[in-house]
Write a protein that holds these residues in place. Structure first.
Motif, PDB file in Angstrom:
ATOM      1  N   ASN A 133      46.790  41.078  50.354  1.00 38.54           N
ATOM      2  CA  ASN A 133      45.543  41.762  50.715  1.00 38.54           C
ATOM      3  C   ASN A 133      44.397  40.764  50.878  1.00 38.54           C
ATOM      4  O   ASN A 133      43.260  41.038  50.515  1.00 38.54           O
ATOM      5  N   GLY A 134      44.724  39.608  51.414  1.00 37.51           N
ATOM      6  CA  GLY A 134      43.722  38.571  51.663  1.00 37.51           C
ATOM      7  C   GLY A 134      44.258  37.210  51.273  1.00 37.51           C
ATOM      8  O   GLY A 134      45.199  37.100  50.503  1.00 37.51           O
ATOM      9  N   CYS A 135      43.653  36.176  51.818  1.00 38.59           N
ATOM     10  CA  CYS A 135      44.107  34.823  51.508  1.00 38.59           C
ATOM     11  C   CYS A 135      43.462  34.340  50.204  1.00 38.59           C
ATOM     12  O   CYS A 135      42.489  34.907  49.720  1.00 38.59           O
ATOM     13  N   THR A 136      44.010  33.304  49.663  1.00 37.05           N
ATOM     14  CA  THR A 136      43.535  32.805  48.371  1.00 37.05           C
ATOM     15  C   THR A 136      42.081  32.365  48.434  1.00 37.05           C
ATOM     16  O   THR A 136      41.311  32.614  47.508  1.00 37.05           O
ATOM     17  N   SER A 137      41.700  31.724  49.528  1.00 34.33           N
ATOM     18  CA  SER A 137      40.301  31.290  49.619  1.00 34.33           C
ATOM     19  C   SER A 137      39.367  32.490  49.696  1.00 34.33           C
ATOM     20  O   SER A 137      38.282  32.478  49.119  1.00 34.33           O
ATOM     21  N   GLY A 138      39.787  33.532  50.395  1.00 30.78           N
ATOM     22  CA  GLY A 138      38.969  34.743  50.454  1.00 30.78           C
ATOM     23  C   GLY A 138      38.835  35.400  49.090  1.00 30.78           C
ATOM     24  O   GLY A 138      37.750  35.829  48.689  1.00 30.78           O
ATOM     25  N   HIS A 139      39.954  35.474  48.370  1.00 23.29           N
ATOM     26  CA  HIS A 139      39.900  36.028  47.018  1.00 23.29           C
ATOM     27  C   HIS A 139      39.053  35.145  46.111  1.00 23.29           C
ATOM     28  O   HIS A 139      38.253  35.627  45.323  1.00 23.29           O
ATOM     29  N   GLY A 140      39.234  33.832  46.240  1.00 27.62           N
ATOM     30  CA  GLY A 140      38.533  32.907  45.361  1.00 27.62           C
ATOM     31  C   GLY A 140      37.043  32.838  45.632  1.00 27.62           C
ATOM     32  O   GLY A 140      36.238  32.807  44.713  1.00 27.62           O
ATOM     33  N   ILE A 141      36.659  32.822  46.896  1.00 30.32           N
ATOM     34  CA  ILE A 141      35.248  32.681  47.239  1.00 30.32           C
ATOM     35  C   ILE A 141      34.541  34.030  47.255  1.00 30.32           C
ATOM     36  O   ILE A 141      33.558  34.243  46.554  1.00 30.32           O
ATOM     37  N   CYS A 142      35.062  34.943  48.062  1.00 29.90           N
ATOM     38  CA  CYS A 142      34.386  36.243  48.208  1.00 29.90           C
ATOM     39  C   CYS A 142      34.704  37.195  47.051  1.00 29.90           C
ATOM     40  O   CYS A 142      33.812  37.828  46.505  1.00 29.90           O
ATOM     41  N   GLY A 143      35.981  37.286  46.702  1.00 29.88           N
ATOM     42  CA  GLY A 143      36.387  38.232  45.663  1.00 29.88           C
ATOM     43  C   GLY A 143      35.852  37.888  44.291  1.00 29.88           C
ATOM     44  O   GLY A 143      35.313  38.751  43.589  1.00 29.88           O
ATOM     45  N   LEU A 144      35.982  36.625  43.892  1.00 31.75           N
ATOM     46  CA  LEU A 144      35.447  36.231  42.589  1.00 31.75           C
ATOM     47  C   LEU A 144      33.927  36.278  42.578  1.00 31.75           C
ATOM     48  O   LEU A 144      33.319  36.612  41.568  1.00 31.75           O
ATOM     49  N   GLY A 145      33.335  35.953  43.727  1.00 35.56           N
ATOM     50  CA  GLY A 145      31.875  36.001  43.824  1.00 35.56           C
ATOM     51  C   GLY A 145      31.323  37.402  43.638  1.00 35.56           C
ATOM     52  O   GLY A 145      30.209  37.590  43.158  1.00 35.56           O
ATOM     53  N   SER A 146      32.121  38.405  44.017  1.00 32.86           N
ATOM     54  CA  SER A 146      31.672  39.791  43.838  1.00 32.86           C
ATOM     55  C   SER A 146      32.330  40.442  42.621  1.00 32.86           C
ATOM     56  O   SER A 146      32.311  41.660  42.467  1.00 32.86           O
ATOM     57  N   LEU A 147      32.908  39.609  41.745  1.00 31.69           N
ATOM     58  CA  LEU A 147      33.478  40.040  40.459  1.00 31.69           C
ATOM     59  C   LEU A 147      34.555  41.123  40.610  1.00 31.69           C
ATOM     60  O   LEU A 147      34.567  42.101  39.860  1.00 31.69           O
ATOM     61  N   GLN A 148      35.477  40.920  41.540  1.00 32.83           N
ATOM     62  CA  GLN A 148      36.566  41.879  41.741  1.00 32.83           C
ATOM     63  C   GLN A 148      37.781  41.449  40.923  1.00 32.83           C
ATOM     64  O   GLN A 148      38.277  40.334  41.072  1.00 32.83           O
ATOM     65  N   ARG A 149      38.248  42.347  40.073  1.00 31.05           N
ATOM     66  CA  ARG A 149      39.379  42.053  39.198  1.00 31.05           C
ATOM     67  C   ARG A 149      40.652  41.705  39.983  1.00 31.05           C
ATOM     68  O   ARG A 149      41.353  40.762  39.619  1.00 31.05           O
ATOM     69  N   PRO A 150      40.999  42.428  41.074  1.00 32.59           N
ATOM     70  CA  PRO A 150      42.207  42.050  41.831  1.00 32.59           C
ATOM     71  C   PRO A 150      42.147  40.614  42.365  1.00 32.59           C
ATOM     72  O   PRO A 150      43.165  39.934  42.437  1.00 32.59           O
ATOM     73  N   SER A 151      40.955  40.158  42.719  1.00 28.17           N
ATOM     74  CA  SER A 151      40.818  38.788  43.200  1.00 28.17           C
ATOM     75  C   SER A 151      41.074  37.794  42.085  1.00 28.17           C
ATOM     76  O   SER A 151      41.707  36.760  42.301  1.00 28.17           O
ATOM     77  N   LEU A 152      40.608  38.078  40.891  1.00 24.69           N
ATOM     78  CA  LEU A 152      40.869  37.209  39.749  1.00 24.69           C
ATOM     79  C   LEU A 152      42.371  37.110  39.506  1.00 24.69           C
ATOM     80  O   LEU A 152      42.909  36.014  39.325  1.00 24.69           O
ATOM     81  N   LEU A 153      43.059  38.248  39.552  1.00 23.16           N
ATOM     82  CA  LEU A 153      44.506  38.237  39.345  1.00 23.16           C
ATOM     83  C   LEU A 153      45.214  37.477  40.457  1.00 23.16           C
ATOM     84  O   LEU A 153      46.160  36.721  40.195  1.00 23.16           O
ATOM     85  N   ALA A 154      44.772  37.651  41.694  1.00 23.97           N
ATOM     86  CA  ALA A 154      45.394  36.934  42.819  1.00 23.97           C
ATOM     87  C   ALA A 154      45.212  35.435  42.683  1.00 23.97           C
ATOM     88  O   ALA A 154      46.156  34.658  42.878  1.00 23.97           O
TER      89      ALA A 154
END
Length: 121
Positions: free
Chosen positions: A80-101
């Protein structure tokens, strides 16, 4: 920076399958396409004016680059997204699924790198 979503929203222009016609892709495809164009044009401007004008080359065979691109794209879509997207955008918006990814990816990457290094040594 969310490029797998840019990719999917761009396909929503030409592919009529329900996955690509989701509102999250069709409603945001214009700005996402502009974002991608800006990245490409920015790289071109840098290369022409600030770079030394030399081409980047690799000794990697074209078919291996193509296979790697397909595997990376498949993995990004499954996650559901690339690692950089999860790391930059997802972690920046405090999304738990991104942290797990990111934790899953980084843990797998660290383990793989250590195993391969020991195997090659």
């Amino acid at each position: 920076g969310g490029m797998s979503s840019v990719f999917s929203s761009s396909w929503s222009y030409v592919v009529q399958r329900p996955f690509f016609q989701q509102a999250k892709f069709t409603d945001t495809r214009r700005w996402r396409l502009e974002y991608a164009a800006g990245l490409i044009l920015g790289a071109l401007v840098w290369w022409l004016w600030l770079g030394d004008g030399s081409r980047e080359t690799t000794q990697m065979p074209w078919w291996l680059l193509l296979a790697g691109g397909f595997l990376t794209g498949y993995g990004a879509r499954r996650a559901n997204g690339c690692t950089s997207g999860h790391g930059i955008c997802g972690l920046g918006s405090l999304q738990r699924p991104s942290l797990l990814a990111v934790l899953t990816f980084m843990g797998t990457a660290f383990l793989t790198a250590n195993l391969v290094t020991r195997w090659l040594a």
